[in-house]
Motif scaffolding. Structure first.
Motif, mmCIF file in Angstrom:
data_model
loop_
_atom_site.group_PDB
_atom_site.id
_atom_site.type_symbol
_atom_site.label_atom_id
_atom_site.label_comp_id
_atom_site.label_asym_id
_atom_site.label_seq_id
_atom_site.Cartn_x
_atom_site.Cartn_y
_atom_site.Cartn_z
ATOM 1 N N PRO A 185 23.647 42.989 43.609
ATOM 2 C CA PRO A 185 22.628 41.841 43.110
ATOM 3 C C PRO A 185 22.186 41.050 44.372
ATOM 4 C CG PRO A 185 24.909 41.715 42.485
ATOM 5 C CD PRO A 185 24.814 42.747 43.029
ATOM 6 N N GLU A 186 20.847 40.663 44.164
ATOM 7 C CA GLU A 186 20.656 39.606 45.200
ATOM 8 C C GLU A 186 21.509 38.363 45.329
ATOM 9 O OE1 GLU A 186 16.606 38.805 44.964
ATOM 10 O OE2 GLU A 186 15.940 40.922 45.102
ATOM 11 N N ASP A 187 22.021 37.635 44.298
ATOM 12 C CA ASP A 187 22.851 36.995 44.342
ATOM 13 C C ASP A 187 23.239 36.390 42.819
ATOM 14 O OD1 ASP A 187 21.987 34.163 42.504
ATOM 15 O OD2 ASP A 187 20.071 34.482 43.687
ATOM 16 N N GLY A 188 24.646 35.778 42.552
ATOM 17 C CA GLY A 188 25.119 35.870 41.354
ATOM 18 C C GLY A 188 25.023 34.418 40.800
ATOM 19 N N GLN A 189 24.069 33.630 41.277
ATOM 20 C CA GLN A 189 24.186 32.074 40.696
ATOM 21 C C GLN A 189 23.714 32.165 39.345
ATOM 22 O OE1 GLN A 189 25.434 29.746 42.546
ATOM 23 N NE2 GLN A 189 25.817 31.411 44.059
ATOM 24 N N GLY A 190 24.281 31.453 38.552
ATOM 25 C CA GLY A 190 23.831 31.075 37.246
ATOM 26 C C GLY A 190 24.003 32.236 36.160
ATOM 27 N N SER A 191 24.543 33.502 36.622
ATOM 28 C CA SER A 191 24.987 34.535 35.662
ATOM 29 C C SER A 191 26.350 34.633 35.270
ATOM 30 C CB SER A 191 24.460 35.776 36.368
ATOM 31 O OG SER A 191 25.074 36.088 37.350
ATOM 32 N N GLY A 192 27.130 33.970 35.900
ATOM 33 C CA GLY A 192 28.791 34.048 36.007
ATOM 34 C C GLY A 192 29.326 35.190 36.553
ATOM 35 N N ILE A 220 29.540 45.056 38.379
ATOM 36 C CA ILE A 220 28.744 46.157 38.016
ATOM 37 C C ILE A 220 27.309 45.395 37.738
ATOM 38 C CG2 ILE A 220 27.977 47.968 36.513
ATOM 39 C CD1 ILE A 220 30.981 48.625 36.226
ATOM 40 N N GLY A 221 27.235 44.225 36.869
ATOM 41 C CA GLY A 221 26.090 43.623 36.316
ATOM 42 C C GLY A 221 25.545 44.171 35.308
ATOM 43 N N ARG A 250 29.282 45.886 28.519
ATOM 44 C CA ARG A 250 29.403 46.044 29.861
ATOM 45 C C ARG A 250 30.781 46.501 30.273
ATOM 46 N NH1 ARG A 250 27.236 40.699 33.364
ATOM 47 N NH2 ARG A 250 28.477 41.874 34.784
ATOM 48 N N ALA A 251 31.129 47.486 31.034
ATOM 49 C CA ALA A 251 32.468 47.830 31.305
ATOM 50 C C ALA A 251 32.984 47.041 32.443
ATOM 51 C CB ALA A 251 31.997 49.309 31.916
#
Length: 291
Positions: free
Chosen positions: A7-14, A213-214, A264-265
């Motif tokens: 992912p481009e960044d993990g900000q704000g998604s936890g 994984i996202g 989500r695994a």
């Protein structure tokens, strides 16, 4: 099915940043395309039996099948047979047959081949998402949350600190601790090794994939769950038979899964394992997953 990308960044998604990407996505389930509907899979983790891990074959076969359907359909069931033991010294070829492509449902057949012979066959059914007025499900059991339980490594370390632990258990636990498995497991109500006794063939685990994984690729989460589905749960069938029999290894023969809703695994999932029957060196076991 999209190719694995951080992912481009993990900000704000936890979610953690891309450098923590799950090895299950970047390596184990990242198949090499050789031709249309023909893929090659390589190995990441080899069990102490020196045979291929069944979950790896199931997961890779589902990846191959998922690459032959459109992005808007998702697997809802998978039915497999393990035909021969897998050889960890050579890659596995996955041949996909597009059995049927329909408006709502599509079926794919996959054959895993080594040394020119099938080691595994499966059929996967994919479904176009559609609303249903009929909905119900079993209630999730009440258990401690995973944050309150020891992970596999900490539990083994706790067992090994016991000075009264029998040597045969110490050797086995050290062997398990040395394995690098891309799965995190937390057992609900783990046994006390110095007070082992026959138990009912039922147990529960919290399980998730290691790393990130996202939420973008539903198909990949199903493939990761397919990988996880053949790990650790077979031992449930041995709980009523401690000390009575020497079991050198256990292997899956046939294997079925149903996927009821997106999940989500890489988040904790509760697995409730039961073995209702065992006879003639064949064991039946059943797992329900909650998330």
């Amino acid at each position: 099915m999209t190719s694995p990308q951080a992912p481009e960044d993990g900000q704000g998604s936890g979610d953690p940043p891309g450098d923590l990407r799950s090895v299950l996505v970047t390596s184990v389930l990242n198949l090499e395309p050789l031709d249309e509907d023909l893929f090659r899979g390589r190995h990441y983790w080899i069990p102490t039996t020196r045979r291929l891990f069944g979950g790896q074959i199931v997961g890779q076969a589902l990846v191959a099948a998922a690459k032959s359907v459109s992005e808007d359909v998702h697997v809802h069931s998978l039915h497999c047979y393990f035909v021969r033991a897998g050889d960890p010294n050579v890659p596995v070829l996955y041949q996909v047959e597009r059995t049927r492509t329909g408006t709502s449902f599509s079926v794919r057949s996959v054959k895993a081949v080594q040394h020119g012979k099938p080691i595994f066959i499966c059929q996967a059914s994919f479904q176009q998402a559609q609303p249903s007025p009929v909905q119900h499900q079993c209630s999730m059991p009440t258990v401690p949350p995973p944050e309150e339980l020891l992970d596999h490594e900490a539990l083994i370390a706790q067992y090994l600190r016991d000075p009264n632990l029998h040597e045969k258990y110490r050797v086995g636990l050290n062997r398990i601790a040395a394995q690098e498995v891309p799965i995190e497991i937390k057992m609900v109500n783990p046994p006390t090794l110095n007070k082992l006794q026959n138990r009912e063939p039922n147990q529960m685990f919290w399980v998730r994939a290691r790393g990130h994984i996202g939420e973008g690729d539903i198909k990949m989460h199903c493939c990761v769950a397919a990988y996880i589905s053949d790990y650790a749960f077979l031992g449930t069938a041995l709980l009523p038979h401690h000390y009575q029999h020497q079991v050198r290894f256990m292997a899956s023969l046939d294997h079925s899964m149903w996927f009821h809703a997106p999940f989500r695994a890489d988040h904790w999932m509760l697995y409730e394992c039961k073995s209702p029957w065992a006879e003639q060196v064949v064991i039946m076991w059943h797992v329900q997953r909650y998330d």
